[in-house]
Design an enzyme around this catalytic site. Sequence first.
Site, mmCIF file in Angstrom:
data_model
loop_
_atom_site.group_PDB
_atom_site.id
_atom_site.type_symbol
_atom_site.label_atom_id
_atom_site.label_comp_id
_atom_site.label_asym_id
_atom_site.label_seq_id
_atom_site.Cartn_x
_atom_site.Cartn_y
_atom_site.Cartn_z
ATOM 1 N N ARG A 241 -36.456 -37.797 -38.685
ATOM 2 C CA ARG A 241 -37.238 -38.931 -39.192
ATOM 3 C C ARG A 241 -38.549 -38.472 -39.828
ATOM 4 O O ARG A 241 -39.101 -39.169 -40.684
ATOM 5 C CB ARG A 241 -37.467 -39.934 -38.064
ATOM 6 C CG ARG A 241 -38.289 -39.420 -36.912
ATOM 7 C CD ARG A 241 -38.112 -40.244 -35.648
ATOM 8 N NE ARG A 241 -36.794 -40.051 -35.071
ATOM 9 C CZ ARG A 241 -36.335 -40.726 -34.019
ATOM 10 N NH1 ARG A 241 -37.100 -41.640 -33.442
ATOM 11 N NH2 ARG A 241 -35.125 -40.484 -33.546
ATOM 12 N N LYS B 181 -32.764 -27.960 -27.428
ATOM 13 C CA LYS B 181 -31.518 -28.552 -26.982
ATOM 14 C C LYS B 181 -30.802 -27.593 -26.026
ATOM 15 O O LYS B 181 -30.966 -26.377 -26.111
ATOM 16 C CB LYS B 181 -30.579 -28.802 -28.173
ATOM 17 C CG LYS B 181 -31.048 -29.786 -29.208
ATOM 18 C CD LYS B 181 -30.041 -29.832 -30.360
ATOM 19 C CE LYS B 181 -30.486 -30.763 -31.470
ATOM 20 N NZ LYS B 181 -30.339 -32.170 -31.083
#
Length: 488
Positions: free
Chosen positions: A340, A266
């Site tokens: 996830r 990020k």
Amino acid sequence: MLAIRLLAEPTRLDVLALPIRPTDRADPPAELVPVAAALPDGVADELAALVPAARLTGDPGQTWTQVRPGRVPARLLPFGIGAGDEAAWRAAGAALAGVAAREDRVTLPLPAGAPPAVARGLVEGLLLASYRFRLGADGNAPALAAVDVLVEDPAVYADAVAVARTTAAMTRLARDLVNMPASVKNPGWFAGQVADAAAGVPDLHLRVREPRDLAAEGFGGIVAVGSGSANGPRLVELDWRPAGARTHVVLVGKGITFDTGGISIKPVSGMKLMRKDMGGAAAVVAATLGAATMRLPVRVTTLAPLAENMVSGASFRPGDVVRHYGGTTSETTNSDAEGRLVLADALTYAVRELSPDLLVDLATLTGANAVALGKRTAALYSENDRLAADLLAAVDAAGEAAWRMPLPADYVDYLRSELADLYSAPAQGAGSVVAALYLREFTGELRDRWVHVDMSAPSWSEDDDAELTKGATGWGVRSLLRWLGTLG
């Protein structure tokens, strides 16, 4: 935590808070609500004169401070309660926590004949809005130590206040866990905090899987995401098992204690608040502890898969294939779609090994949640209309916000990988929706009794806002406790 006392008679009247409500007239625009206590001489007349002069409307959250030198009480705090329902009293309690922050003790009479829900809303608002988290010295910490709530019969309100206290305490616990910097908070630390909180609670059972256990038992998603960190992953399993429970709910919460994005790193602006990426795990753990504290007659098992998504020579890569618990494989298209992967393991384990009646997961999963619904509203996904409606009703009653989103069948093909069973993060867009469809692939026979809540946006507040304080909100704890309370 702020002390709340239910009293039939006041012990001190230094500061007196009094509820006002709107009228249907322009003059006066608001009026004093008849309360369950005798007021000092002249107070009612003084307020009647103050309301139009100060242009008080009685709307929920409105407050005023009237100083009275040399008299008792020394200060009056009229506050608006709007329609007088639980939500309005929650807003009123939050506003009072702010306006009375420099007081020592406040006395507050409830309206005569007020239902217990009024006390619940008031106490939740007071306790949640008075929350502060700081590791250093705080010269701005509230001085307010106690609120004496005057009622005709304290026994009538005792249960509602006890529920409010527990709900607020568990929400504050979730906020503490999320707010803690990642220099302290890692998977092992989180598991230790759960162990400390659960110690000695009857019928509450805890198992923590260490890195070696996770690898041996095939939790490939959790192992992969945690592989780049010096702090190994964990799986917390917390089980509230009351005697005679007829319904078993499994709650699953994403627990990424810090998220760099991994190899798909990020930018700094997207990384600085990634200590909050375990907000789902914090919420489900706190809700389970709350259910045990309140002795709710429903079995609740919480699964919190915990990992740090860090960058190192051992990190998993985009293009790697992960084999999850149960054997399903995922091609990891983006290492910043790590949540996830850990949830997939936990969901499969829940379905195969725990056989619950209902399955709910909470996750700070996608930035697309905020794009679609803004900063205050979570995205809720389910194929079960009744289950979705029941949870949305609990969210609304708790004073939180969620909106049901679709699970379109024609998006499922986006998930199909030529290399593995599934792509972890397809590139076609609809980020929150596709993430939910991916998770659904791991719900097996519970597919029609499963709810996914993407609560990334509302897990954090940029400013003090009613009962929210700047920082972690503890989103989901209040809603889950409301919902679990309906399942006995």
